[in-house]
Write a protein that holds these residues in place. Structure first.
Motif, PDB file in Angstrom:
ATOM      1  N   ILE A 124      52.525  58.372  13.920  1.00 55.41           N
ATOM      2  CA  ILE A 124      53.199  57.404  14.765  1.00 55.41           C
ATOM      3  C   ILE A 124      52.584  56.037  14.520  1.00 55.41           C
ATOM      4  O   ILE A 124      51.362  55.906  14.486  1.00 55.41           O
ATOM      5  CB  ILE A 124      53.015  57.771  16.238  1.00 55.41           C
ATOM      6  CG1 ILE A 124      53.446  59.209  16.450  1.00 55.41           C
ATOM      7  CG2 ILE A 124      53.790  56.834  17.132  1.00 55.41           C
ATOM      8  CD1 ILE A 124      53.335  59.623  17.876  1.00 55.41           C
ATOM      9  N   PRO A 125      53.409  55.014  14.364  1.00 52.47           N
ATOM     10  CA  PRO A 125      52.858  53.681  14.196  1.00 52.47           C
ATOM     11  C   PRO A 125      52.019  53.277  15.415  1.00 52.47           C
ATOM     12  O   PRO A 125      52.260  53.769  16.515  1.00 52.47           O
ATOM     13  CB  PRO A 125      54.094  52.785  14.092  1.00 52.47           C
ATOM     14  CG  PRO A 125      55.252  53.691  13.879  1.00 52.47           C
ATOM     15  CD  PRO A 125      54.872  55.032  14.390  1.00 52.47           C
ATOM     16  N   ARG A 126      51.064  52.395  15.192  1.00 53.04           N
ATOM     17  CA  ARG A 126      50.304  51.778  16.267  1.00 53.04           C
ATOM     18  C   ARG A 126      49.326  52.692  16.989  1.00 53.04           C
ATOM     19  O   ARG A 126      48.775  52.324  18.012  1.00 53.04           O
ATOM     20  CB  ARG A 126      51.238  51.134  17.319  1.00 53.04           C
ATOM     21  CG  ARG A 126      52.182  50.098  16.727  1.00 53.04           C
ATOM     22  CD  ARG A 126      52.470  49.012  17.690  1.00 53.04           C
ATOM     23  NE  ARG A 126      53.095  49.498  18.903  1.00 53.04           N
ATOM     24  CZ  ARG A 126      53.164  48.793  20.005  1.00 53.04           C
ATOM     25  NH1 ARG A 126      52.632  47.609  20.072  1.00 53.04           N
ATOM     26  NH2 ARG A 126      53.754  49.296  21.055  1.00 53.04           N
ATOM     27  N   VAL A 127      49.108  53.904  16.507  1.00 58.44           N
ATOM     28  CA  VAL A 127      48.079  54.746  17.106  1.00 58.44           C
ATOM     29  C   VAL A 127      46.813  54.584  16.262  1.00 58.44           C
ATOM     30  O   VAL A 127      46.876  54.637  15.034  1.00 58.44           O
ATOM     31  CB  VAL A 127      48.520  56.221  17.144  1.00 58.44           C
ATOM     32  CG1 VAL A 127      47.441  57.078  17.772  1.00 58.44           C
ATOM     33  CG2 VAL A 127      49.825  56.353  17.914  1.00 58.44           C
TER      34      VAL A 127
ATOM     35  N   GLU B 115      43.156  63.785  17.958  1.00 57.18           N
ATOM     36  CA  GLU B 115      44.337  64.438  18.546  1.00 57.18           C
ATOM     37  C   GLU B 115      44.338  65.969  18.377  1.00 57.18           C
ATOM     38  O   GLU B 115      44.575  66.700  19.344  1.00 57.18           O
ATOM     39  CB  GLU B 115      45.623  63.824  17.972  1.00 57.18           C
ATOM     40  CG  GLU B 115      46.864  64.310  18.694  1.00 57.18           C
ATOM     41  CD  GLU B 115      48.158  63.812  18.069  1.00 57.18           C
ATOM     42  OE1 GLU B 115      48.188  63.590  16.845  1.00 57.18           O
ATOM     43  OE2 GLU B 115      49.136  63.668  18.809  1.00 57.18           O
TER      44      GLU B 115
ATOM     45  N   GLU C 278      44.424  68.581  21.550  1.00 49.35           N
ATOM     46  CA  GLU C 278      45.475  69.589  21.674  1.00 49.35           C
ATOM     47  C   GLU C 278      44.894  70.981  21.858  1.00 49.35           C
ATOM     48  O   GLU C 278      45.542  71.874  22.375  1.00 49.35           O
ATOM     49  CB  GLU C 278      46.358  69.594  20.423  1.00 49.35           C
ATOM     50  CG  GLU C 278      47.388  68.492  20.416  1.00 49.35           C
ATOM     51  CD  GLU C 278      48.230  68.511  19.153  1.00 49.35           C
ATOM     52  OE1 GLU C 278      47.967  69.359  18.274  1.00 49.35           O
ATOM     53  OE2 GLU C 278      49.137  67.691  19.065  1.00 49.35           O
TER      54      GLU C 278
ATOM     55  N   GLU D 267      58.127  71.890  26.195  1.00 55.29           N
ATOM     56  CA  GLU D 267      58.822  71.836  24.919  1.00 55.29           C
ATOM     57  C   GLU D 267      59.721  70.598  24.862  1.00 55.29           C
ATOM     58  O   GLU D 267      60.328  70.218  25.856  1.00 55.29           O
ATOM     59  CB  GLU D 267      59.668  73.103  24.753  1.00 55.29           C
ATOM     60  CG  GLU D 267      59.978  73.438  23.326  1.00 55.29           C
ATOM     61  CD  GLU D 267      60.599  74.821  23.173  1.00 55.29           C
ATOM     62  OE1 GLU D 267      60.405  75.393  22.107  1.00 55.29           O
ATOM     63  OE2 GLU D 267      61.274  75.316  24.085  1.00 55.29           O
TER      64      GLU D 267
ATOM     65  N   ARG E 158      55.543  52.488  20.641  1.00 58.75           N
ATOM     66  CA  ARG E 158      54.658  52.676  21.791  1.00 58.75           C
ATOM     67  C   ARG E 158      55.241  53.727  22.739  1.00 58.75           C
ATOM     68  O   ARG E 158      54.531  54.567  23.282  1.00 58.75           O
ATOM     69  CB  ARG E 158      54.487  51.334  22.511  1.00 58.75           C
ATOM     70  CG  ARG E 158      53.747  51.397  23.822  1.00 58.75           C
ATOM     71  CD  ARG E 158      52.264  51.656  23.621  1.00 58.75           C
ATOM     72  NE  ARG E 158      51.624  51.944  24.899  1.00 58.75           N
ATOM     73  CZ  ARG E 158      50.835  52.964  25.122  1.00 58.75           C
ATOM     74  NH1 ARG E 158      50.565  53.817  24.153  1.00 58.75           N
ATOM     75  NH2 ARG E 158      50.282  53.152  26.295  1.00 58.75           N
TER      76      ARG E 158
ATOM     77  N   LEU F 199      57.345  56.192  21.982  1.00 59.57           N
ATOM     78  CA  LEU F 199      57.276  57.528  21.389  1.00 59.57           C
ATOM     79  C   LEU F 199      55.872  58.095  21.555  1.00 59.57           C
ATOM     80  O   LEU F 199      55.679  59.262  21.878  1.00 59.57           O
ATOM     81  CB  LEU F 199      57.665  57.480  19.910  1.00 59.57           C
ATOM     82  CG  LEU F 199      59.127  57.118  19.635  1.00 59.57           C
ATOM     83  CD1 LEU F 199      59.358  56.934  18.145  1.00 59.57           C
ATOM     84  CD2 LEU F 199      60.069  58.164  20.185  1.00 59.57           C
ATOM     85  N   ASP F 200      54.883  57.236  21.350  1.00 63.26           N
ATOM     86  CA  ASP F 200      53.498  57.666  21.517  1.00 63.26           C
ATOM     87  C   ASP F 200      53.216  58.051  22.962  1.00 63.26           C
ATOM     88  O   ASP F 200      52.610  59.084  23.250  1.00 63.26           O
ATOM     89  CB  ASP F 200      52.567  56.536  21.061  1.00 63.26           C
ATOM     90  CG  ASP F 200      51.111  56.894  21.267  1.00 63.26           C
ATOM     91  OD1 ASP F 200      50.762  58.056  21.001  1.00 63.26           O
ATOM     92  OD2 ASP F 200      50.342  56.024  21.694  1.00 63.26           O
TER      93      ASP F 200
ATOM     94  N   ARG G  93      54.767  61.373  23.816  1.00 59.57           N
ATOM     95  CA  ARG G  93      54.005  62.491  23.236  1.00 59.57           C
ATOM     96  C   ARG G  93      52.742  62.777  24.046  1.00 59.57           C
ATOM     97  O   ARG G  93      52.394  63.915  24.287  1.00 59.57           O
ATOM     98  CB  ARG G  93      53.637  62.186  21.786  1.00 59.57           C
ATOM     99  CG  ARG G  93      54.736  62.539  20.812  1.00 59.57           C
ATOM    100  CD  ARG G  93      54.423  62.005  19.459  1.00 59.57           C
ATOM    101  NE  ARG G  93      53.161  62.512  18.948  1.00 59.57           N
ATOM    102  CZ  ARG G  93      53.061  63.354  17.933  1.00 59.57           C
ATOM    103  NH1 ARG G  93      54.136  63.770  17.311  1.00 59.57           N
ATOM    104  NH2 ARG G  93      51.899  63.766  17.512  1.00 59.57           N
TER     105      ARG G  93
ATOM    106  N   ARG H  10      51.745  66.264  26.200  1.00 55.91           N
ATOM    107  CA  ARG H  10      50.489  66.984  26.045  1.00 55.91           C
ATOM    108  C   ARG H  10      49.730  67.082  27.368  1.00 55.91           C
ATOM    109  O   ARG H  10      49.231  68.133  27.738  1.00 55.91           O
ATOM    110  CB  ARG H  10      49.613  66.288  25.004  1.00 55.91           C
ATOM    111  CG  ARG H  10      48.400  67.103  24.607  1.00 55.91           C
ATOM    112  CD  ARG H  10      47.571  66.385  23.557  1.00 55.91           C
ATOM    113  NE  ARG H  10      47.045  65.135  24.076  1.00 55.91           N
ATOM    114  CZ  ARG H  10      46.685  64.114  23.329  1.00 55.91           C
ATOM    115  NH1 ARG H  10      46.804  64.163  22.032  1.00 55.91           N
ATOM    116  NH2 ARG H  10      46.217  63.016  23.871  1.00 55.91           N
TER     117      ARG H  10
ATOM    118  N   LEU I  31      59.788  62.611  15.076  1.00 54.35           N
ATOM    119  CA  LEU I  31      58.559  62.270  15.781  1.00 54.35           C
ATOM    120  C   LEU I  31      58.444  62.986  17.127  1.00 54.35           C
ATOM    121  O   LEU I  31      57.367  63.404  17.531  1.00 54.35           O
ATOM    122  CB  LEU I  31      58.498  60.766  16.033  1.00 54.35           C
ATOM    123  CG  LEU I  31      57.877  59.923  14.947  1.00 54.35           C
ATOM    124  CD1 LEU I  31      57.926  58.460  15.344  1.00 54.35           C
ATOM    125  CD2 LEU I  31      56.432  60.328  14.698  1.00 54.35           C
TER     126      LEU I  31
END
Lengths: 234, 272
Positions: free
Chosen positions: A107-110, A118, A122, B47, B203, B205-206, B209, B213, B231
């Protein structure tokens, strides 16, 4: 053999059917059999286009075989990853089966550090311990500290590749697939990766790898497996 | 009333076999026109399911049926709610279903105007779901609102501005905060990043995610953007003409598509 194979590829065949190109069929391999025991590093051999990457991707559950199965030892029992439901495949990938590709897809920007920790988060590792382990590994891979808080999209190819390797090796997966992990690395960094691989093998990890670099191949391979012997009839 | 906001402690941890959502033989006709046909699937807690397909393939019809907005012609949709357990959502009384939607679900619309109240402030839009669940402590709600506005990268100084004074992308961020603030178990998203610039999309999408979690949040995302599908989604359903033509692990469907339509869809993506 009394010990359970970490990977057992059973009569695996793969034919790509391209429906939008006049239903062209491209046979890759057929009736392929392969067993990989813990502590073994099987290096796939054969010229370009013979199906080495296709085999790796099928073992990872990324490609769907035309017939046959791939049994991965997960929690002590073999699971056919080609027929397992999606959540189980993801579970196997999270705890058992790692994959190091040539490319970093993130992912961009991580930030780099967040990417590397990560896989540990997890798996329920505490943030503090995860950070320590990530820092140790990034130092071992000689990735400059100034890079840790930056996202890797602007890094050089070799730096991205080392982030990729850190992400995969930090988890100490029991089974690891290596698709040219040293492709864009210089000699010093290749040697570090060879050390990481050998250390993981000594701990009993099972590996399947593709290496075009003969020095690396000779340094890590316990045996070669020639994919072209199972070439599908044209 | 506030206790319903708390997450169930460890009851849904490892080995939870009861599905979060079970859709069985769902069919929706508009008159004689089929919207979606004989669709069955299950989702587990945590999920993320992506639904992809071209315009008119039935994606949004399916999403609207599952989310209680549109009664299906035949078939059933069972959801495992905090209050009722696994129940067919159309068997619940109207007030019960609406309460379940408020407590357990979020719905992020493609167009933020469909999901926001344009006449009240951005901050009030974000806090409203908490009020709907009976919270009355304004200080706490203000704090929660501020937290969420910063998580979606909105300027906190603009908390009292009306949505119409925000850009389209900022409106979408308000909508997302509004739909996550009450800790839903399932979030529906219809092209959620369609109106966002790429940096905000990344940002977001992150963020999503991370939430999956940390909170065990499940999501159904309708998108035509294959990059978003890759993604975000664990699993994909590919729709065409109201049918699900292919389903499976997201990266497998995208990297080794089996159905002719999926192959066409994946090969049509422009490379950058």
């Amino acid at each position: 053999m009394t010990q359970e194979a970490a990977i057992r590829v059973d009569d695996l065949s793969k034919i790509f059917t391209l429906h939008n190109q006049g239903a062209t069929s491209i046979g890759v391999f057929e009736a392929l059999k392969l067993e990989v025991m813990p502590g073994e590093c099987v290096v796939l051999a054969g010229e370009s286009g013979v199906g080495k990457s296709t085999l790796m991707r099928t073992i990872y559950g990324n490609y769907l075989p035309t017939s046959g199965g791939v049994f991965v030892s997960h929690d002590g029992a073999p699971v056919d990853i080609t027929k397992a439901p999606p959540h189980q495949v993801l579970e196997i990938r999270r705890r058992t089966l790692g994959y190091v590709s040539q490319f970093l897809r993130v992912i961009p920007r991580v930030s780099t550090l967040d990417l590397v920790i990560e896989p540990l988060l997890e798996n329920g590792v505490e943030l503090e311990e995860a950070r320590e382990r990530a820092i140790t590994l990034l130092q071992a891979l000689r990735l400059p500290e100034a890079h840790w808080e930056l996202p890797p999209s602007t890094f050089s190819g070799g730096e991205q590749q080392r982030v990729n390797i850190a992400r995969s090796f930090i988890r100490e997966y029991p089974v690891l697939l290596l698709d040219e992990p040293t492709a864009s690395l210089d000699a010093a960094n290749r040697a570090i990766v060879v050390e990481l691989i050998n250390a993981a093998l000594a701990k009993g990890a099972a590996m399947v790898g593709i290496f075009h670099d003969h020095d690396v191949r000779d340094a890590v391979a316990t045996r070669l497996f020639n994919v072209s012997e199972y070439k599908a009839a044209a | 009333m506030t206790e319903v906001l708390d997450r169930p402690t460890s009851s849904q941890s490892v080995g939870a076999v009861e599905p979060l959502l079970r859709v069985s033989n769902l069919t929706k006709y508009y008159g004689h026109v089929a919207g979606c046909l004989d669709i069955s699937f299950e989702m587990r807690p945590g999920e993320v399911l992506g639904i992809v397909g071209e315009s008119g393939s039935g994606k949004t019809t399916l999403l609207n049926c599952i989310s209680g907005k549109l009664a299906p012609t035949t078939g059933s949709i069972a959801f495992n709610s905090r209050r009722h357990g696994l129940v067919d959502i159309y068997d619940l009384s109207e007030p019960d279903r609406r309460r379940m939607q408020r407590e357990d679900w979020g719905f992020v619309h493609q167009n933020p105007r469909d999901g926001l109240r344009m006449r009240v402030s951005g901050g009030a839009n974000v806090a409203e779901p908490l009020m709907n669940l009976g919270r009355r402590h304004y200080g706490d709600m203000r704090q929660a609102t501020m937290d969420w506005l910063s998580r979606v990268e909105l300027d906190l100084g603009r908390v009292d501005d009306k949505p119409r004074n925000f850009s389209g992308g900022m409106q979408q961020r308000i909508q997302i905060a509004r739909n996550l603030i009450h800790n839903p178990r399932l979030v529906f998203m219809d092209e959620p990043t369609g109106g966002l610039d790429v940096s905000v999309q990344a940002r977001l999408l992150d963020l999503l995610r991370e939430l999956v979690r940390d909170l065990g949040l499940a999501a159904i995302i309708v998108t035509h953007d294959m990059a978003v599908a890759r993604l975000m989604a664990d699993r994909l359903m590919v729709m065409k003409g109201g049918h699900v033509v292919e389903t499976g692990l997201a990266d497998q469907v995208l990297d080794d598509p089996q159905h002719p339509y999926t192959q066409l869809l994946v090969s049509s993506v422009l490379q950058i």
